[in-house]
Enzyme design. Sequence first.
Site, PDB file in Angstrom:
ATOM      1  N   THR A   1      -1.331   1.117 -10.831  1.00 38.93           N
ATOM      2  CA  THR A   1      -2.543   0.465 -10.313  1.00 38.93           C
ATOM      3  C   THR A   1      -3.344   1.400  -9.424  1.00 38.93           C
ATOM      4  O   THR A   1      -4.523   1.180  -9.202  1.00 38.93           O
ATOM      5  CB  THR A   1      -2.180  -0.822  -9.551  1.00 38.93           C
ATOM      6  OG1 THR A   1      -3.359  -1.590  -9.322  1.00 38.93           O
ATOM      7  CG2 THR A   1      -1.496  -0.505  -8.223  1.00 38.93           C
TER       8      THR A   1
ATOM      9  N   ASP B   1      -4.565  -9.609  -8.510  1.00 42.56           N
ATOM     10  CA  ASP B   1      -4.961  -8.686  -9.572  1.00 42.56           C
ATOM     11  C   ASP B   1      -3.817  -7.875 -10.193  1.00 42.56           C
ATOM     12  O   ASP B   1      -3.504  -7.981 -11.376  1.00 42.56           O
ATOM     13  CB  ASP B   1      -6.074  -7.757  -9.072  1.00 42.56           C
ATOM     14  CG  ASP B   1      -5.767  -7.126  -7.722  1.00 42.56           C
ATOM     15  OD1 ASP B   1      -4.687  -7.393  -7.168  1.00 42.56           O
ATOM     16  OD2 ASP B   1      -6.613  -6.367  -7.217  1.00 42.56           O
TER      17      ASP B   1
ATOM     18  N   GLU C   1     -12.403   0.365  -9.457  1.00 41.32           N
ATOM     19  CA  GLU C   1     -11.969  -0.512 -10.553  1.00 41.32           C
ATOM     20  C   GLU C   1     -12.982  -0.580 -11.697  1.00 41.32           C
ATOM     21  O   GLU C   1     -12.588  -0.652 -12.869  1.00 41.32           O
ATOM     22  CB  GLU C   1     -11.696  -1.921 -10.012  1.00 41.32           C
ATOM     23  CG  GLU C   1     -10.409  -2.074  -9.244  1.00 41.32           C
ATOM     24  CD  GLU C   1     -10.479  -1.498  -7.842  1.00 41.32           C
ATOM     25  OE1 GLU C   1      -9.418  -1.296  -7.214  1.00 41.32           O
ATOM     26  OE2 GLU C   1     -11.614  -1.256  -7.360  1.00 41.32           O
TER      27      GLU C   1
ATOM     28  N   GLU D   1     -18.681  -6.103  -2.287  1.00 38.13           N
ATOM     29  CA  GLU D   1     -17.295  -6.544  -2.136  1.00 38.13           C
ATOM     30  C   GLU D   1     -17.105  -7.971  -2.641  1.00 38.13           C
ATOM     31  O   GLU D   1     -16.043  -8.328  -3.129  1.00 38.13           O
ATOM     32  CB  GLU D   1     -16.876  -6.422  -0.672  1.00 38.13           C
ATOM     33  CG  GLU D   1     -15.389  -6.467  -0.442  1.00 38.13           C
ATOM     34  CD  GLU D   1     -14.652  -5.216  -0.873  1.00 38.13           C
ATOM     35  OE1 GLU D   1     -13.591  -4.948  -0.327  1.00 38.13           O
ATOM     36  OE2 GLU D   1     -15.136  -4.494  -1.787  1.00 38.13           O
TER      37      GLU D   1
ATOM     38  N   GLU E   1       0.825  -1.205   0.000  1.00 36.74           N
ATOM     39  CA  GLU E   1       0.000   0.000   0.000  1.00 36.74           C
ATOM     40  C   GLU E   1       0.859   1.256   0.000  1.00 36.74           C
ATOM     41  O   GLU E   1       0.533   2.239  -0.673  1.00 36.74           O
ATOM     42  CB  GLU E   1      -0.936   0.002   1.212  1.00 36.74           C
ATOM     43  CG  GLU E   1      -1.943  -1.124   1.253  1.00 36.74           C
ATOM     44  CD  GLU E   1      -3.042  -0.987   0.212  1.00 36.74           C
ATOM     45  OE1 GLU E   1      -3.055   0.029  -0.532  1.00 36.74           O
ATOM     46  OE2 GLU E   1      -3.903  -1.887   0.131  1.00 36.74           O
TER      47      GLU E   1
END
Length: 954
Positions: A508, A310, A422, A404, A146
């Site tokens: 991303t 992902d 996304e 989710e 993160e």
Amino acid sequence: MSEAGGRGCGSPVPQRAPWSLVAATAAICLVSATSVWTVGAEPMSREEKQKLGNQVLEMFDHAYGNYMEHAYPADELMPLTCRGRVRGQEPSRGDVDDALGKFSLTLIDSLDTLVVLNKTKEFEDAVRKVLRDVNLDNDVVVSVFETNIRVLGGLLGGHSLAIMLKEKGEYMQWYNDELLQMAKQLGYKLLPAFNTTSGLPYPRINLKFGIRKPEARTGTETDTCTACAGTLILEFAALSRFTGATIFELQVRKIRLKDYERPAQLEYARKALDFLWEKRQRSSNLVGVTINIHTGDWVRKDSGVGAGIDSYYEYLLKAYVLLGDDSFLERFNTHYDAIMRYISQPPLLLDVHIHKPMLNARTWMDALLAFFPGLQVLKGDIRPAIETHEMLYQVIKKHNFLPEAFTTDFRVHWAQHPLRPEFAESTYFLYKATGDPYYLEVGKTLIENLNKYARVPCGFAAMKDVRTGSHEDRMDSFFLAEMFKYLYLLFADKEDIIFDIEDYIFTTEAHLLPLWLSTTNQSISKKNTTSEYTELDDSNFDWTCPNTQILFPNDPLYAQSIREPLKNVVDKSCPRGIIRVEESFRSGAKPPLRARDFMATNPEHLEILKKMGVSLIHLKDGRVQLVQHAIQAASSIDAEDGLRFMQEMIELSSQQQKEQQLPPRAVQIVSHPFFGRVVLTAGPAQFGLDLSKHKETRGFVASSKPYNGCSELTNPEAVMGKIALIQRGQCMFAEKARNIQNAGAIGGIVIDDNEGSSSDTAPLFQMAGDGKDTDDIKIPMLFLFSKEGSIILDAIREYEEVEVLLSDKAKDRAAILKDPEMENEEQPSSENDSQNQSAEQISSSSQEVDLVDQESSEENSLNSHPESLSPADMDNAASISPSEQTSNPTENHETANLNGECTDLDNQLQEQSETEEDSNPNVSWGKKVQPIDSILADWNEDIEAFEMMEKDEL
């Protein structure tokens, strides 16, 4: 593609052309290729697009302004309470808080968004605040992943646009790479995380003390997710090329290749990617979700394109675009081929096992996979991108937001929605690739839903439950970093943006890195020499830039024809085999047998099974087992249908527990000497009196004769006005209920005949009807596993008369003791208070654990199926082991009409049940008597087990 002329999009690029040219050309073509070839929606006027763009600007101002007013310099805004979220000052949210490092996260994450939205003055002010206020030397443990994508990426994105603005000559004239210096400082702080033998980074690091020091409070972790280790290359390579500090991208060391040694250049981030690539499952070319950072063993062996994996795939393709290294493209295409072969089940993307990729690993999808259609656009594979995007859009139209997680029949699995961007990302890329105004309408829907359901006075609040519209006091930084950026770009024309967006690539986290970085540090090796690629077949992909104008037939209705079959897929809840069924109807052929339609008593269905090579075995306990021998199928097509049928049946057996999901119920023993202390977790029934809507039922228990309750009771006087105890098996649940109701029982408890079963380890069981109208059943019916049922049976043996309370949740013991019927009963002594408290804890804990544990039980069940067969059985064997089914297939099932309109019709899978009745009319209650002290001791042991299970789940 090679037939296209010129040097524009679609023109062939020589396989060994200068890599900077390939990278720049690929990025521009993939992002900017537009052609209005679809007429699925009316073109949106320039005025309406501007209006929506301005609405996005206003929404951003609302979110960003409230963060700056109420939260800054905290990491995030808490929009419901209008204050900042500071690590350590608010209750811990577990891993979610690992993104917070006391470094004004939201401000840094929003820097380049300000420039994209043409807020250059605000950007200049924000940069000054970052340089003045942000401290990167805090004693706090943060996520390496993160921190890399949000903070390091945010600083680099801010620097990229700061130097662009400075070059334009109006803003940022005072700027002298200060953000880059901060990024370099942060980069050095992250480097110790890579100090492992594998090169995979530790998942967490202390910003001040690093790794493995006592004061660091981290460095003992052994596992990390694939995305966490594989989503570093863009930021680290950009930092190296911006600063010239090659330590971030290069680490010169000697490695052994074949029989000689030579120096090789390895990036820290690249070494992690190399290791992940080497550890892929070689037969399937898939990677798992979680890996041991020291040994490289896969900890979680399921594979998909959502959470945990992902951005690993995303960064392989984008690293090729930005850095021009063909090894990244080779790896991406190898993985992509495996994804489309195993994981893609249009329009679904379902996780599979890396060692058995034909076996689905779970029956639900998570929201993070919504990025994948956008990545498919960059790949140039538009058709599946359109299909999956449309499926996701239909889910959003049903629930207003993307849950989710949601099941394969599009029901909510996890109801939260933390304002993830996304889907907006994929919508933007699909619009840029196609020019289809349909995607503008999709974006408009996203804007309307955000304003209608998520907007609050102090910003935008995440959804706690998309079904109820409840909010969570949370506004993650990625909401400002990505959501508004993609939505604004969706509606903006080229002249609305003050720089050329096509000169940049999105990370991303949607931070912008300039493509000219591909021409920097040309001495860097373009071929990774740490792995051999001769084993790979690159004939399955092209070394050219795809052009959307030649990816499709010259048909303006092409995209609409792809979307049309999916328009009602969510409402009809028939995700599997939709296209094939429709094609079968058009051709006049009979569609293949679906698992949900199957009836074991239907001779035609049994004949179809035989044709598909599927054998149905009836077991002595009344359950059935299905085994497929592909070699016995009538044809290869029938064998394929049989394999699909088996996969659906495995999925259905796991799914049944979630169908018509009802919460657990409680059976509370209220008579002497229990007085409500013992509460047993019970499964509900989908028929009879609903205890959540009506008053609880209270009464003494009595066994029915026959004990299975499958025929008219021979002891109606014994159960009259009482709660009847019945054994599971021999007939349908509804039939048992009718028989005891006719005998005058006021309720029923079905006890599992599977000895040793317990709610401690088994998922919640709920009883289904018999496929007929069950409105005639008026009494409540509950189900107890064997362990819980034996407690009542043992109590009857010792105390003869046992009174219980059937309710939706345990009743307060004080209320029970105040009951007039209990006034003369013995009061529990004070020395039992601790046991009383323990029993109450059991009640609440057992309910929570039963619900939470369904997921793990489901996955274990799916894992165990293929191992239930001998390798000699067949090449493509699949089995439904009866012991693994969440319920007896005779007691809970679902069917679908082949016209696409699906309805839940329970119990169409009929059991070939044994008709024999109990030869002994007397009920055997067990071989030994268990005293009450022993019962309570067992419950005390269960308390510890429940607490441990809850800890593990957390």
